[in-house]
Design a protein around this motif. Structure first.
Motif, PDB file in Angstrom:
ATOM      1  N   TYR A   8       0.897  -1.098   0.010  1.00 49.38           N
ATOM      2  CA  TYR A   8      -0.088   0.089   0.051  1.00 49.38           C
ATOM      3  C   TYR A   8       0.872   1.270  -0.041  1.00 49.38           C
ATOM      4  O   TYR A   8       0.529   1.925  -0.715  1.00 49.38           O
ATOM      5  CB  TYR A   8      -0.739  -0.114   1.084  1.00 49.38           C
ATOM      6  CG  TYR A   8      -1.680   1.175   1.381  1.00 49.38           C
ATOM      7  CD1 TYR A   8      -3.094   1.306   0.487  1.00 49.38           C
ATOM      8  CD2 TYR A   8      -1.769   2.103   2.310  1.00 49.38           C
ATOM      9  CE1 TYR A   8      -3.928   2.360   0.365  1.00 49.38           C
ATOM     10  CE2 TYR A   8      -2.674   3.296   2.448  1.00 49.38           C
ATOM     11  CZ  TYR A   8      -3.706   3.215   1.497  1.00 49.38           C
ATOM     12  OH  TYR A   8      -4.423   4.450   1.565  1.00 49.38           O
ATOM     13  N   ALA A   9       1.914   1.280   0.970  1.00 53.69           N
ATOM     14  CA  ALA A   9       2.873   2.306   0.724  1.00 53.69           C
ATOM     15  C   ALA A   9       3.846   2.556  -0.671  1.00 53.69           C
ATOM     16  O   ALA A   9       3.750   3.652  -0.926  1.00 53.69           O
ATOM     17  CB  ALA A   9       3.794   2.084   1.971  1.00 53.69           C
ATOM     18  N   LEU A  10       4.102   1.185  -1.092  1.00 56.43           N
ATOM     19  CA  LEU A  10       4.726   1.456  -2.290  1.00 56.43           C
ATOM     20  C   LEU A  10       3.655   2.089  -3.577  1.00 56.43           C
ATOM     21  O   LEU A  10       4.245   2.961  -4.296  1.00 56.43           O
ATOM     22  CB  LEU A  10       4.854   0.113  -2.670  1.00 56.43           C
ATOM     23  CG  LEU A  10       5.848  -0.265  -4.016  1.00 56.43           C
ATOM     24  CD1 LEU A  10       7.207   0.583  -3.680  1.00 56.43           C
ATOM     25  CD2 LEU A  10       6.099  -1.734  -4.225  1.00 56.43           C
ATOM     26  N   GLN A  11       2.418   1.814  -3.431  1.00 55.80           N
ATOM     27  CA  GLN A  11       1.276   2.414  -4.230  1.00 55.80           C
ATOM     28  C   GLN A  11       1.293   3.981  -3.970  1.00 55.80           C
ATOM     29  O   GLN A  11       1.406   4.519  -5.100  1.00 55.80           O
ATOM     30  CB  GLN A  11      -0.071   1.844  -4.117  1.00 55.80           C
ATOM     31  CG  GLN A  11      -0.004   0.435  -4.912  1.00 55.80           C
ATOM     32  CD  GLN A  11      -1.331  -0.109  -4.592  1.00 55.80           C
ATOM     33  OE1 GLN A  11      -2.239   0.590  -3.773  1.00 55.80           O
ATOM     34  NE2 GLN A  11      -1.561  -1.574  -4.712  1.00 55.80           N
ATOM     35  N   GLY A  12       1.394   4.328  -3.001  1.00 59.12           N
ATOM     36  CA  GLY A  12       1.237   5.806  -2.667  1.00 59.12           C
ATOM     37  C   GLY A  12       2.442   6.588  -2.812  1.00 59.12           C
ATOM     38  O   GLY A  12       2.454   7.506  -3.535  1.00 59.12           O
ATOM     39  N   MET A  13       3.796   6.140  -2.746  1.00 54.27           N
ATOM     40  CA  MET A  13       4.942   6.519  -3.014  1.00 54.27           C
ATOM     41  C   MET A  13       5.292   6.856  -4.271  1.00 54.27           C
ATOM     42  O   MET A  13       5.841   7.650  -4.955  1.00 54.27           O
ATOM     43  CB  MET A  13       6.044   5.968  -2.142  1.00 54.27           C
ATOM     44  CG  MET A  13       6.513   4.579  -2.621  1.00 54.27           C
ATOM     45  SD  MET A  13       7.943   3.919  -1.787  1.00 54.27           S
ATOM     46  CE  MET A  13       7.245   3.290  -0.248  1.00 54.27           C
ATOM     47  N   ALA A  14       4.720   5.813  -5.314  1.00 53.72           N
ATOM     48  CA  ALA A  14       4.799   5.872  -6.649  1.00 53.72           C
ATOM     49  C   ALA A  14       4.204   7.042  -7.432  1.00 53.72           C
ATOM     50  O   ALA A  14       4.527   7.553  -8.413  1.00 53.72           O
ATOM     51  CB  ALA A  14       4.158   4.681  -7.346  1.00 53.72           C
ATOM     52  N   LYS A  15       3.143   7.886  -6.646  1.00 48.36           N
ATOM     53  CA  LYS A  15       2.830   9.082  -7.253  1.00 48.36           C
ATOM     54  C   LYS A  15       3.214  10.238  -6.883  1.00 48.36           C
ATOM     55  O   LYS A  15       3.240  11.317  -7.408  1.00 48.36           O
ATOM     56  CB  LYS A  15       1.195   9.186  -6.377  1.00 48.36           C
ATOM     57  CG  LYS A  15       0.625   7.924  -6.512  1.00 48.36           C
ATOM     58  CD  LYS A  15      -1.011   8.319  -5.736  1.00 48.36           C
ATOM     59  CE  LYS A  15      -1.950   7.072  -5.896  1.00 48.36           C
ATOM     60  NZ  LYS A  15      -3.041   7.083  -5.213  1.00 48.36           N
ATOM     61  N   TYR A  16       4.409  10.246  -6.149  1.00 46.07           N
ATOM     62  CA  TYR A  16       5.222  11.390  -5.697  1.00 46.07           C
ATOM     63  C   TYR A  16       5.964  12.052  -7.110  1.00 46.07           C
ATOM     64  O   TYR A  16       5.700  13.405  -7.198  1.00 46.07           O
ATOM     65  CB  TYR A  16       6.181  11.255  -4.697  1.00 46.07           C
ATOM     66  CG  TYR A  16       5.294  11.192  -3.330  1.00 46.07           C
ATOM     67  CD1 TYR A  16       4.276  11.810  -2.809  1.00 46.07           C
ATOM     68  CD2 TYR A  16       5.824   9.955  -2.450  1.00 46.07           C
ATOM     69  CE1 TYR A  16       3.727  11.492  -1.706  1.00 46.07           C
ATOM     70  CE2 TYR A  16       5.347   9.932  -1.257  1.00 46.07           C
ATOM     71  CZ  TYR A  16       4.163  10.603  -0.902  1.00 46.07           C
ATOM     72  OH  TYR A  16       3.552  10.383   0.308  1.00 46.07           O
ATOM     73  N   PRO A  17       6.563  11.423  -7.829  1.00 50.74           N
ATOM     74  CA  PRO A  17       7.208  11.841  -8.852  1.00 50.74           C
ATOM     75  C   PRO A  17       6.325  12.649 -10.021  1.00 50.74           C
ATOM     76  O   PRO A  17       6.538  13.929 -10.216  1.00 50.74           O
ATOM     77  CB  PRO A  17       7.901  10.856  -9.702  1.00 50.74           C
ATOM     78  CG  PRO A  17       8.292   9.803  -8.576  1.00 50.74           C
ATOM     79  CD  PRO A  17       6.999  10.116  -7.760  1.00 50.74           C
ATOM     80  N   GLN A  18       5.125  12.151 -10.002  1.00 50.95           N
ATOM     81  CA  GLN A  18       4.457  12.884 -11.082  1.00 50.95           C
ATOM     82  C   GLN A  18       3.482  14.206 -10.265  1.00 50.95           C
ATOM     83  O   GLN A  18       3.367  15.234 -10.905  1.00 50.95           O
ATOM     84  CB  GLN A  18       2.947  11.915 -11.406  1.00 50.95           C
ATOM     85  CG  GLN A  18       1.915  12.698 -12.551  1.00 50.95           C
ATOM     86  CD  GLN A  18       2.811  13.072 -13.945  1.00 50.95           C
ATOM     87  OE1 GLN A  18       3.749  12.550 -14.180  1.00 50.95           O
ATOM     88  NE2 GLN A  18       2.506  14.144 -14.117  1.00 50.95           N
ATOM     89  N   MET A  19       3.432  14.001  -8.802  1.00 49.85           N
ATOM     90  CA  MET A  19       2.960  15.099  -8.174  1.00 49.85           C
ATOM     91  C   MET A  19       3.775  16.284  -8.044  1.00 49.85           C
ATOM     92  O   MET A  19       3.337  17.596  -8.467  1.00 49.85           O
ATOM     93  CB  MET A  19       2.592  14.711  -6.733  1.00 49.85           C
ATOM     94  CG  MET A  19       1.541  13.606  -6.679  1.00 49.85           C
ATOM     95  SD  MET A  19       1.338  13.026  -4.914  1.00 49.85           S
ATOM     96  CE  MET A  19       0.841  14.538  -3.951  1.00 49.85           C
ATOM     97  N   LEU A  20       5.224  16.088  -8.244  1.00 52.97           N
ATOM     98  CA  LEU A  20       6.266  17.010  -8.216  1.00 52.97           C
ATOM     99  C   LEU A  20       6.024  17.729  -9.628  1.00 52.97           C
ATOM    100  O   LEU A  20       6.136  18.812  -9.931  1.00 52.97           O
ATOM    101  CB  LEU A  20       7.469  16.558  -8.111  1.00 52.97           C
ATOM    102  CG  LEU A  20       8.675  17.483  -8.114  1.00 52.97           C
ATOM    103  CD1 LEU A  20       8.625  18.533  -6.970  1.00 52.97           C
ATOM    104  CD2 LEU A  20      10.075  16.603  -8.117  1.00 52.97           C
ATOM    105  N   ILE A  21       5.824  16.984 -10.552  1.00 43.44           N
ATOM    106  CA  ILE A  21       5.734  17.720 -11.917  1.00 43.44           C
ATOM    107  C   ILE A  21       4.765  18.434 -12.257  1.00 43.44           C
ATOM    108  O   ILE A  21       4.804  19.706 -12.465  1.00 43.44           O
ATOM    109  CB  ILE A  21       5.953  16.552 -13.273  1.00 43.44           C
ATOM    110  CG1 ILE A  21       7.256  15.866 -13.056  1.00 43.44           C
ATOM    111  CG2 ILE A  21       5.643  17.300 -14.520  1.00 43.44           C
ATOM    112  CD1 ILE A  21       7.048  14.489 -14.157  1.00 43.44           C
ATOM    113  N   GLU A  22       3.510  18.013 -11.536  1.00 42.33           N
ATOM    114  CA  GLU A  22       2.389  19.147 -11.715  1.00 42.33           C
ATOM    115  C   GLU A  22       2.560  20.321 -10.856  1.00 42.33           C
ATOM    116  O   GLU A  22       1.923  21.141 -11.302  1.00 42.33           O
ATOM    117  CB  GLU A  22       1.203  18.000 -11.243  1.00 42.33           C
ATOM    118  CG  GLU A  22       0.904  16.890 -12.299  1.00 42.33           C
ATOM    119  CD  GLU A  22      -0.254  15.763 -11.649  1.00 42.33           C
ATOM    120  OE1 GLU A  22      -0.623  16.279 -10.549  1.00 42.33           O
ATOM    121  OE2 GLU A  22      -0.442  15.171 -12.569  1.00 42.33           O
TER     122      GLU A  22
END
Length: 139
Positions: free
Chosen positions: A92-106
């Motif tokens: 579950y944590a792995l799925q959440g952390m995978a979102k961080y790079p795209q969030m940074l770009i946005e």
């Protein structure tokens, strides 16, 4: 009447100063084009490394690598070896952390991002790693 004018002038100046500070804090720094790396080592659950790519002064790509305390990549095996509940939480944590790079770009600003539930420790590490990378891009 004179005191009232002074108070109004002070309030107007304070509002203008607050607006300038808000605009300055919400505008990302100017970055040099290129790829920059940063890392947060020795975190509670391992290490986080990022590579941020800048083009035209903007963040256009971000790659994140996470390893556990033993140096193993956090992937589909992350959390195995413990209980089923531990494995499910790790994934579950792995799925959440995978979102961080795209969030940074946005957002273009790691300090304007919100942590994803279940991956808050990694979020702090991601922030630190990105700050290190962007410090290099600002030089």
């Amino acid at each position: 009447m004179k005191n009232r004018s002074i108070i109004i002038a002070v309030i107007v100046i304070a509002i203008a100063a607050a607006a300038v500070l808000y605009i300055a804090s919400s505008t990302p720094a100017s970055y040099k084009d290129g790829s920059y790396s940063g890392e947060a080592v020795g975190g509670a659950f391992g290490d986080t490394k990022v590579t941020v790519t800048i083009s035209g002064g903007k963040i256009i790509a971000c790659r994140m690598e996470n390893v556990d305390k033993l140096g193993n990549p956090k992937d589909e095996n992350y959390g195995r070896g413990g209980t089923d509940a531990d494995y499910q939480l790790a994934q579950y944590a792995l799925q959440g952390m995978a979102k961080y790079p795209q969030m940074l770009i946005e957002t273009q600003n790691v300090d304007k991002m919100d942590a994803v539930s279940g991956a808050t420790v990694t979020f702090r590490e991601f922030q630190a790693a990105v700050h290190h990378a962007l410090a290099e891009a600002s030089k």
